[in-house]
Design a protein around this motif. Sequence first.
Motif, short mmCIF file in Angstrom:
data_model
loop_
_atom_site.label_atom_id
_atom_site.label_comp_id
_atom_site.label_asym_id
_atom_site.label_seq_id
_atom_site.Cartn_x
_atom_site.Cartn_y
_atom_site.Cartn_z
N PRO A 105 -31.75 -92.35 -11.16
CA PRO A 105 -30.88 -93.28 -11.90
C PRO A 105 -31.54 -93.73 -13.19
CG PRO A 105 -32.06 -94.48 -10.21
CD PRO A 105 -32.48 -93.04 -10.07
N ILE A 107 -30.74 -96.83 -16.63
CA ILE A 107 -30.03 -98.06 -17.00
C ILE A 107 -29.33 -97.87 -18.35
CG2 ILE A 107 -30.28 -100.50 -17.59
CD1 ILE A 107 -30.73 -99.96 -14.65
N TYR A 120 -25.72 -101.63 -16.72
CA TYR A 120 -25.07 -100.65 -15.86
C TYR A 120 -26.12 -99.77 -15.19
CZ TYR A 120 -21.33 -102.11 -19.02
OH TYR A 120 -20.45 -102.85 -19.76
N PHE A 121 -26.02 -99.66 -13.89
CA PHE A 121 -26.92 -98.81 -13.12
C PHE A 121 -26.27 -97.43 -13.01
CE2 PHE A 121 -29.06 -97.73 -8.95
CZ PHE A 121 -30.34 -97.66 -9.49
N ARG A 123 -26.06 -93.98 -11.69
CA ARG A 123 -26.55 -93.19 -10.55
C ARG A 123 -26.27 -91.70 -10.70
NH1 ARG A 123 -24.57 -98.00 -8.61
NH2 ARG A 123 -25.91 -99.16 -7.16
N TYR A 143 -35.21 -96.49 -15.76
CA TYR A 143 -35.12 -97.45 -14.65
C TYR A 143 -36.52 -97.74 -14.14
CZ TYR A 143 -34.38 -99.09 -9.86
OH TYR A 143 -34.42 -99.80 -8.69
N GLU A 171 -29.95 -104.70 -6.78
CA GLU A 171 -30.73 -103.48 -6.97
C GLU A 171 -31.45 -103.43 -8.31
OE1 GLU A 171 -30.08 -98.76 -5.93
OE2 GLU A 171 -28.35 -100.05 -6.26
N TYR A 172 -30.89 -104.07 -9.34
CA TYR A 172 -31.49 -103.90 -10.66
C TYR A 172 -31.42 -105.14 -11.54
CZ TYR A 172 -26.61 -103.11 -12.01
OH TYR A 172 -25.26 -103.24 -12.20
#
Length: 256
Positions: A105, A107, A120-121, A123, A143, A171-172
């Motif tokens: 992933p 960012i 925004y993550f 993936r 990330y 998660e982030y």
Amino acid sequence: MSFNPYRTLGMNNVRYIKPESMFQHIDEVKQAEYVLFPEYWQVNTIFYGLKKKIFPSISTYHLGHTKVEMTRVLQATFSENVPFTLIRANTTLNREEILDTFSFPFIAKDIRNSMGRGVYFIRHANDFSKYCETHEVLYVQEYLPIEKDMRIVYVGDQVIESYWRVNEQHEYLTNVSQGGIILYDHVPLKAIQLVDEIARVLNINHAGFDVAEVDGHFYIFEFNVFFGNTGLRNPHYHQYISDYLMKEGSFLRPAN
């Protein structure tokens, strides 16, 4: 003179004027020794046109206006302390470059936003495609697998507060507005010293820096000119501003 009543609340000899009323009070602006917290649209007129001293500094405003400006200047001056980042116009070739460069992933971010919004993550390719649909400028960053980061607040010519932001449920994002918990223990001195150095080199005098630590190395995500005050333990935040401006001249000195 202040254009922001909340950030100058309790300061002596400061008159508040609504930003939209600036031109109705232009003579007062011209007479002011300092103009505090103008909105961004006012800055060039007040600083370049009327030749007035402003707080925060002109470089704080200009460099802190978008993530593009702050990231590029940090890449040029403190490159080892910036996560690997690409900033590109949204074209087919640039989208392909990003996907060829980054592993999932990663960012992606809005170039202007705060409080954890606009992050925004990414993936997989579909996530990136959706991000591209709504962004003219692509801001993409590696990330970093962290569970917490630091907020280090710099006002005037010193760090006035530092703390960890921990969010085990996310998660982030570690932002307090996104559920992050504030912890004041053991903020590394080297991280504080790094922020102090960056602020002095770039002439930034009012910002909250977001700093991550990975394997003993420190990364600057961004700095926010109009940071939140939730984590400030000293309720007299404005006193730091007063003390700093008094060093600059007679401003705010008590009348005899």
